[in-house]
Design a protein around this motif. Structure first.
Motif, PDB file in Angstrom:
ATOM      1  N   TYR A 319       0.828  -1.212   0.000  1.00  0.00           N
ATOM      2  CA  TYR A 319       0.000   0.000   0.000  1.00  0.00           C
ATOM      3  C   TYR A 319       0.861   1.259   0.000  1.00  0.00           C
ATOM      4  O   TYR A 319       0.606   2.210  -0.749  1.00  0.00           O
ATOM      5  N   GLY A 320       1.883   1.272   0.853  1.00  0.00           N
ATOM      6  CA  GLY A 320       2.768   2.429   0.893  1.00  0.00           C
ATOM      7  C   GLY A 320       3.452   2.662  -0.437  1.00  0.00           C
ATOM      8  O   GLY A 320       3.579   3.809  -0.891  1.00  0.00           O
ATOM      9  N   LEU A 321       3.902   1.586  -1.086  1.00  0.00           N
ATOM     10  CA  LEU A 321       4.556   1.708  -2.390  1.00  0.00           C
ATOM     11  C   LEU A 321       3.593   2.235  -3.443  1.00  0.00           C
ATOM     12  O   LEU A 321       3.939   3.123  -4.239  1.00  0.00           O
ATOM     13  N   ILE A 322       2.362   1.712  -3.463  1.00  0.00           N
ATOM     14  CA  ILE A 322       1.371   2.148  -4.463  1.00  0.00           C
ATOM     15  C   ILE A 322       1.004   3.617  -4.252  1.00  0.00           C
ATOM     16  O   ILE A 322       0.888   4.389  -5.210  1.00  0.00           O
ATOM     17  N   LEU A 339       2.164  14.764   3.942  1.00  0.00           N
ATOM     18  CA  LEU A 339       2.962  13.684   4.497  1.00  0.00           C
ATOM     19  C   LEU A 339       2.273  13.084   5.717  1.00  0.00           C
ATOM     20  O   LEU A 339       2.272  11.872   5.910  1.00  0.00           O
ATOM     21  N   ALA A 340       1.660  13.953   6.534  1.00  0.00           N
ATOM     22  CA  ALA A 340       0.902  13.453   7.681  1.00  0.00           C
ATOM     23  C   ALA A 340      -0.299  12.626   7.219  1.00  0.00           C
ATOM     24  O   ALA A 340      -0.616  11.592   7.817  1.00  0.00           O
ATOM     25  N   GLY A 341      -0.969  13.087   6.158  1.00  0.00           N
ATOM     26  CA  GLY A 341      -2.076  12.309   5.615  1.00  0.00           C
ATOM     27  C   GLY A 341      -1.627  10.962   5.100  1.00  0.00           C
ATOM     28  O   GLY A 341      -2.331   9.953   5.229  1.00  0.00           O
ATOM     29  N   PHE A 342      -0.439  10.929   4.502  1.00  0.00           N
ATOM     30  CA  PHE A 342       0.126   9.676   4.013  1.00  0.00           C
ATOM     31  C   PHE A 342       0.346   8.704   5.166  1.00  0.00           C
ATOM     32  O   PHE A 342       0.016   7.519   5.079  1.00  0.00           O
ATOM     33  N   VAL A 343       0.910   9.222   6.275  1.00  0.00           N
ATOM     34  CA  VAL A 343       1.145   8.373   7.443  1.00  0.00           C
ATOM     35  C   VAL A 343      -0.179   7.951   8.072  1.00  0.00           C
ATOM     36  O   VAL A 343      -0.366   6.786   8.461  1.00  0.00           O
ATOM     37  N   LEU A 344      -1.133   8.896   8.155  1.00  0.00           N
ATOM     38  CA  LEU A 344      -2.434   8.580   8.750  1.00  0.00           C
ATOM     39  C   LEU A 344      -3.156   7.496   7.960  1.00  0.00           C
ATOM     40  O   LEU A 344      -3.789   6.607   8.541  1.00  0.00           O
ATOM     41  N   ALA A 345      -3.059   7.557   6.641  1.00  0.00           N
ATOM     42  CA  ALA A 345      -3.764   6.579   5.812  1.00  0.00           C
ATOM     43  C   ALA A 345      -3.250   5.164   6.049  1.00  0.00           C
ATOM     44  O   ALA A 345      -3.959   4.192   5.792  1.00  0.00           O
ATOM     45  N   ILE A 346      -2.012   5.033   6.543  1.00  0.00           N
ATOM     46  CA  ILE A 346      -1.509   3.699   6.885  1.00  0.00           C
ATOM     47  C   ILE A 346      -2.369   3.107   7.997  1.00  0.00           C
ATOM     48  O   ILE A 346      -2.754   1.928   7.954  1.00  0.00           O
ATOM     49  N   GLY A 347      -2.674   3.936   9.006  1.00  0.00           N
ATOM     50  CA  GLY A 347      -3.535   3.453  10.078  1.00  0.00           C
ATOM     51  C   GLY A 347      -4.926   3.119   9.591  1.00  0.00           C
ATOM     52  O   GLY A 347      -5.527   2.129  10.019  1.00  0.00           O
ATOM     53  N   LEU A 421      -7.909   5.026  -1.637  1.00  0.00           N
ATOM     54  CA  LEU A 421      -8.032   4.131  -2.796  1.00  0.00           C
ATOM     55  C   LEU A 421      -6.985   3.022  -2.750  1.00  0.00           C
ATOM     56  O   LEU A 421      -7.277   1.854  -3.037  1.00  0.00           O
ATOM     57  N   ALA A 422      -5.756   3.393  -2.376  1.00  0.00           N
ATOM     58  CA  ALA A 422      -4.696   2.389  -2.309  1.00  0.00           C
ATOM     59  C   ALA A 422      -4.959   1.380  -1.203  1.00  0.00           C
ATOM     60  O   ALA A 422      -4.658   0.184  -1.347  1.00  0.00           O
ATOM     61  N   SER A 423      -5.524   1.839  -0.072  1.00  0.00           N
ATOM     62  CA  SER A 423      -5.802   0.914   1.025  1.00  0.00           C
ATOM     63  C   SER A 423      -6.889  -0.085   0.643  1.00  0.00           C
ATOM     64  O   SER A 423      -6.815  -1.263   1.013  1.00  0.00           O
TER      65      SER A 423
END
Length: 770
Positions: A319-322, A339-347, A421-423
């Protein structure tokens, strides 16, 4: 499923391979808040036109202004600058590496209307009061370098007629710095004609002079040399401007002339400067937060879901790569909130996996599926509608951020939307491919407990033993929510809201000082300097923030000098200036974004779950918004653009939990249409509680890492999301659901079993969970 597995595998493999190629070959454009530099937003101010033509005129004037500004930026020598139009009359300029924007803002914002005039003679005015600039049509009166007023003919040439201007130093003749101007081909004759007319007047006559004006101010009015013949003029299309220039003045004048004249005046409505050190620290802090938060989240889901958790961790890496590759491919700018949104979306990406695994556990625990493989397949089918609905609501919030916000907040919306979308792809395609392949192995058939889904789970077992009636008296939960609302509203009323400069306009400067700064001493020093109303805050040991009303760059320099004298040394980390008109606009936009978000959620939920649940969910969202704002009011935290991004994210996250509960209520209602809604809601809450707990813990790891390690710029953002996570989790279970029950009992609205979403499948009828 056997036929679809190879197809999903090929899609997943192709997507990961393509993402890896894009990630290695296409760099992501970093915003200025991450790489350091200055962003200036200019607003064109065209002359009044008719209402019909004004919109077209604004766009055309702004387009021409962009071209002129591009020439000026090139002359500044900034590496990799960007300039783009925003709307009809705004221009966004990014100057990487520029830490002192005062000169750049002055050069970019000046209209630089260069004009060449024939002097008609001295003005009749003899006193110190200047005559009106427009004496009569076609003639102007301006003061020359010595203060004498001259009557000028309408401009014969302008800056648009200039080919090139060069600042030169004449060491041979000792005349110092001057600017040499070369005119364009056909305009060479215009210069010869102008100087030829002046040469017909006797030496010493003011009419023998040529007035060169910049922005209606004469900067030079030289006499035409006596050697120039009458009527012939100076040929060759070149001249020199002299006027006792310093080196900087000569270079600036040449830069302005080469850039050309702006078609319309422009005004700086926003200016942001971020030090390169602060940007590097933000990247480092966010990276550490991502690594530690993601590691803790991965460890948690591996402990809870064993093999399935390990495979979900692999899917999270994909997911992170995509997501990164999608940002690079779209040419999106990665900002600090982004960047914070990117990290948040991991959760948030964990949520879809947890939904599937918990649904599979339900199937296995109820003995509806005899094997881990069949339970997993049923889990993916049963969780799909909840995953789709919950992610669509988050996409609505991301879309609103993109279309209604601006600057960094808009970047947050982009990364959040890509992350959602990636998640979904990583959970529904990559995780499924890996999980289907794993549970089909012979070893997993003999030892199904290793899969992590062949048991009910700790939380569900405890709930099964105690069987609590959480919604036995829903009015008590509503009373608790009302009390929380009153407490939050009292904070807003008593403490007020500390709106950031983005919403009020003004200037904010952040310094890194050599020694710890005392805010009281800093306030006194600024008051002595002439700024008694400056607001001073400290963050950390050696960080000082000054917020004031509108300031010029010269006034900002005075404040900086006062801080340096107080602390011994001070580096400017951040400098933001927001015009009052832009502040009003952003404040209105924030209210519109919030109202639109609530309205969009209501429409979507009403379409998917009928008006009963849509009304309850939106009321719970309003409850979350008021409480979050109230807590920030009590804490004295600023309400700024970053807070708005967090607030709308909380709206999306909170409705996720409500959608999961409502989706289960709808499913259970179809199985038992005669059961009262309170009983069905109680069952739904208990069945979805394990998912809610595990998802909340996974997201809390990421947000806690951001709050602790994300640095000063991300602390308030992560704090708002942590508060929103707790409040949103509570409200989805104990505000939205009890409110739906109360509305249903009072109004006898439509039973949930008749809601949209299609008839119950044969599978769902057989999969009743008791």
């Amino acid at each position: 499923m056997k036929r679809s597995l190879p197809i999903r595998g090929l899609i997943a493999l192709a997507t990961v391979a393509l993402s890896l190629y894009v990630a290695l070959t296409v760099p992501v454009h970093l915003g200025l808040d991450l790489r350091g530099g200055t962003q200036i937003v200019l607003e064109a101010r065209p002359a009044d036109t008719t209402v019909t033509d004004r919109e077209v005129t604004d766009r055309e004037a702004t387009d021409r202004t962009v071209q002129v500004l591009r020439g000026r930026i090139d002359a500044l020598g900034v590496t990799e600058p960007t300039i783009a139009r925003s709307g009809d009359n705004r221009i966004v300029i990014e100057l990487p590496g520029v830490q002192d924007p005062s000169d750049a803002a002055d050069i970019l914002g000046r209209t630089a209307q260069l004009s060449f005039h024939q002097v008609l003679g001295a003005s009749d005015s003899t006193d110190d009061t200047p005559p009106p600039p427009l004496e009569r049509p076609g003639r102007h009166v301006l003061a020359d370098e010595s203060g004498q007023f001259l009557r000028l003919q309408t401009a014969s040439l302008t800056g648009n007629n200039v080919k090139k201007a060069t600042a030169q130093f004449d060491a041979h003749n000792g005349s110092g710095w001057h600017v040499t101007i070369d005119f364009k081909g056909p305009d060479r004759n215009g210069w010869a004609h102008l100087t030829g007319q002046a040469a017909c007047h006797p030496t010493g006559d003011p009419a023998r002079r040529i007035a060169i004006a910049l922005d209606d101010k004469i900067i030079s009015s030289p006499q035409v040399d006596p050697s120039v013949p009458c009527g012939s003029g100076i040929k060759g299309g070149s001249t020199q401007i002299t006027g006792s220039f310093s080196a900087d003045e000569a270079r600036e004048l040449a830069l302005l002339i080469n850039g050309g004249a702006l078609p319309v005046p422009v005004e700086t409505v926003e200016q942001r400067t971020v030090g390169a050190t602060l940007g590097a620290q933000a990247i480092s802090a966010s990276a550490w937060a991502a690594v530690i938060g993601t590691s803790l989240t991965a460890l948690f889901i591996i402990v809870v879901y064993r093999l399935m958790g390990a495979l979900a961790t692999v899917a999270l890496a994909c997911y992170g790569l995509i997501s990164y590759a999608a940002l690079a491919a779209l040419g999106a700018t990665l900002t600090l909130p982004g960047l914070a949104g990117f990290v948040l979306a991991i959760g948030m990406a964990v949520d879809a996996n947890v939904l599937v695994f918990e649904r599979a556990r339900e199937e296995y625990a109820a003995r509806n599926r005899p094997t881990a493989r069949s339970s997993l397949a049923a889990g993916f089918r049963g969780a799909f509608s909840a995953i789709a609905d919950s992610n669509i609501t988050t996409l609505i919030a991301a879309a609103l951020l993109f279309f209604l916000a601006s600057g960094p907040v808009r970047g947050f919306g982009v990364t959040l939307g890509i992350g959602v979308l990636a998640s979904m792809f990583s959970a529904l395609v990559i995780t499924r491919v890996l999980a289907d392949h794993a549970v089909a192995r012979p070893g997993m058939r003999r030892r199904p407990h290793l899969t992590g889904i062949a048991h009910a789970g700790t939380v569900r077992n405890r709930l099964s033993r105690t069987n609590p009636r959480l919604l036995r008296q829903p009015r008590r939960w509503l009373a608790a929510s009302t009390a929380a609302l009153v407490l939050a509203a009292s904070g807003i009323a008593l403490r007020g809201l500390d709106f950031g400069i983005e919403f009020t306009g003004g200037r904010l400067i952040e310094y890194a000082t050599a020694t710890p700064a005392d805010p009281d001493r800093a306030r006194t020093a600024l008051a002595d300097t002439g700024y008694p109303h400056a607001i001073v805050h400290t963050s950390g040991d050696n960080r000082l923030t000054v917020r004031t009303s509108q300031l010029t760059n010269a006034q900002t320099a005075e404040i900086t000098e006062a801080i340096r004298e107080l602390t011994g040394h001070a580096d400017k980390l951040r400098d933001e200036a927001i015009g009052p008109s832009l502040g009003d606009e952003l404040r209105r936009g924030a209210l519109i974004a919030l109202a639109t978000a609530l309205g969009a959620q209501l429409l979507y939920l009403a379409a998917r779950f009928r008006l009963l649940f849509g009304t309850a969910a939106v009321a719970a969202l309003a409850h979350d918004v008021v409480i979050l704002i109230g807590i920030f009011a009590w804490l004295g935290k600023p309400i700024d653009g970053i807070f708005l991004a967090a607030l709308l994210t909380v709206v999306g996250y909170s409705v996720n939990d409500s959608v999961v509960v409502f989706d289960r209520i709808r499913e259970l209602s179809r199985r038992n249409r005669k059961a009262p809604l309170s009983h069905i809601s109680d069952q739904a809450l208990l069945q979805t509680l394990p998912r809610t707990v595990n998802t909340g813990i996974g997201a809390a790891f990421i947000l806690t890492a951001l709050a602790v390690l994300g640095g000063d710029s991300l602390t308030d953002f992560a704090l708002a999301l942590l508060i929103g996570l707790a409040v949103g989790t509570y409200s989805s279970m104990f505000t939205a659901t009890p409110l739906a029950i109360a509305i249903h009992n009072r109004t006898h609205m439509t039973h949930p079993a008749t809601t949209t979403g299609g008839p119950p499948s044969r599978q769902s009828r057989r999969n009743a969970v008791t």
